[in-house]
Design a protein around this motif. Sequence first.
Motif, PDB file in Angstrom:
ATOM      1  N   GLU A  48       0.850  -1.640  -0.274  1.00 54.26           N
ATOM      2  CA  GLU A  48      -0.024  -0.314   0.037  1.00 54.26           C
ATOM      3  C   GLU A  48       0.786   1.645  -0.117  1.00 54.26           C
ATOM      4  O   GLU A  48       0.558   2.588  -0.807  1.00 54.26           O
ATOM      5  N   ALA A  49       1.470   1.653   0.443  1.00 54.83           N
ATOM      6  CA  ALA A  49       3.123   2.711   0.685  1.00 54.83           C
ATOM      7  C   ALA A  49       3.138   2.528  -0.398  1.00 54.83           C
ATOM      8  O   ALA A  49       3.858   4.040  -1.238  1.00 54.83           O
ATOM      9  N   VAL A  50       4.127   1.694  -1.710  1.00 55.49           N
ATOM     10  CA  VAL A  50       4.661   1.584  -2.713  1.00 55.49           C
ATOM     11  C   VAL A  50       3.661   2.522  -3.919  1.00 55.49           C
ATOM     12  O   VAL A  50       3.573   3.638  -4.228  1.00 55.49           O
ATOM     13  N   PRO A  66       7.931   0.567 -10.128  1.00 53.84           N
ATOM     14  CA  PRO A  66       7.990  -0.760  -9.182  1.00 53.84           C
ATOM     15  C   PRO A  66       8.658  -2.050  -9.703  1.00 53.84           C
ATOM     16  O   PRO A  66       8.538  -2.440 -10.278  1.00 53.84           O
ATOM     17  N   THR A  67       9.225  -2.439  -8.565  1.00 51.42           N
ATOM     18  CA  THR A  67      10.834  -3.634  -7.905  1.00 51.42           C
ATOM     19  C   THR A  67      11.446  -3.495  -9.545  1.00 51.42           C
ATOM     20  O   THR A  67      11.516  -4.400 -10.083  1.00 51.42           O
ATOM     21  N   ARG A  79      23.511  -5.491  -8.836  1.00 50.73           N
ATOM     22  CA  ARG A  79      21.933  -5.880  -9.066  1.00 50.73           C
ATOM     23  C   ARG A  79      21.022  -5.388  -7.831  1.00 50.73           C
ATOM     24  O   ARG A  79      21.161  -6.600  -6.320  1.00 50.73           O
ATOM     25  N   ALA A  80      20.298  -4.601  -7.208  1.00 55.10           N
ATOM     26  CA  ALA A  80      19.215  -4.316  -6.626  1.00 55.10           C
ATOM     27  C   ALA A  80      17.596  -3.875  -7.486  1.00 55.10           C
ATOM     28  O   ALA A  80      17.234  -3.915  -8.891  1.00 55.10           O
ATOM     29  N   ARG A  81      16.601  -4.330  -6.070  1.00 54.95           N
ATOM     30  CA  ARG A  81      15.614  -4.515  -6.951  1.00 54.95           C
ATOM     31  C   ARG A  81      14.892  -3.633  -5.899  1.00 54.95           C
ATOM     32  O   ARG A  81      13.925  -3.547  -5.240  1.00 54.95           O
ATOM     33  N   VAL A 105      16.254   9.193 -11.448  1.00 54.99           N
ATOM     34  CA  VAL A 105      15.923  10.356 -10.650  1.00 54.99           C
ATOM     35  C   VAL A 105      16.219  10.178  -8.935  1.00 54.99           C
ATOM     36  O   VAL A 105      16.841  10.662  -8.137  1.00 54.99           O
ATOM     37  N   MET A 106      15.435   9.594  -8.754  1.00 56.34           N
ATOM     38  CA  MET A 106      15.230   8.725  -7.141  1.00 56.34           C
ATOM     39  C   MET A 106      15.172   7.182  -7.186  1.00 56.34           C
ATOM     40  O   MET A 106      14.245   7.050  -8.486  1.00 56.34           O
ATOM     41  N   VAL A 107      15.500   5.970  -6.667  1.00 57.98           N
ATOM     42  CA  VAL A 107      15.553   5.107  -6.381  1.00 57.98           C
ATOM     43  C   VAL A 107      14.579   5.430  -4.631  1.00 57.98           C
ATOM     44  O   VAL A 107      14.562   5.971  -4.014  1.00 57.98           O
ATOM     45  N   VAL A 108      13.181   4.457  -4.330  1.00 55.01           N
ATOM     46  CA  VAL A 108      12.226   4.734  -3.641  1.00 55.01           C
ATOM     47  C   VAL A 108      12.417   2.876  -2.750  1.00 55.01           C
ATOM     48  O   VAL A 108      12.111   1.906  -2.920  1.00 55.01           O
TER      49      VAL A 108
END
Length: 190
Positions: A48-50, A66-67, A79-81, A105-108
């Motif tokens: 829900e937050a995502v 997402p992901t 390698r990041a998800r 420009v941003m990762v969450v």
Amino acid sequence: MTAVESRPQMLVEEFECIALAAEHEDVRLEFVHGRLGVKAAPDGNHSEAVRWLTEQRQRPGWWLYPTCGLRVETHRQGRARPDGVLAPEGSFAGQGEWVNADQAVMVVEVTSYDSDTDRRDRDEKPRAYAETGIPVYLLVDRDSCEVLVHSEPEDGQYVSLVRRPFGKPAVLPDPVGITLETEAFKAWVR
């Protein structure tokens, strides 16, 4: 750190084969700073937050993916998800499962309640994202009930860190350039 500790656990190509084989399991695999990491399947509040973040006002033509699998670190051997990657629409077309982070420009990241969240989301990933040159790293920390806005990547680290408790607005600096109202996050903590 000894030479043995700094050596990667495996080659990135070996990781990609393992990650591909595990894609139908209830985990997501990552490979950051030469270490294999397992990201637990998100709980409903995490999802829900995502979802909520994807609806927030952005610049026209930008999308929170997402992901998305990202190539990270100085030599792109990680390698990041992340839970979300903000980039111009179409940035990752034709790149396959692991995309270049040049357009990000941003990762969450939204913290999960698993045993290695502290190491992974608060230590390893900020370094990897800063090494990659991603301008903003937003961590929604459900343990401390705050958002952490990392920015100004320089020499493999973010030199600016702003902490805002849930309920207080958080300014996401340029190139994101928005103010995020964080009250909604209060509903998605334990």
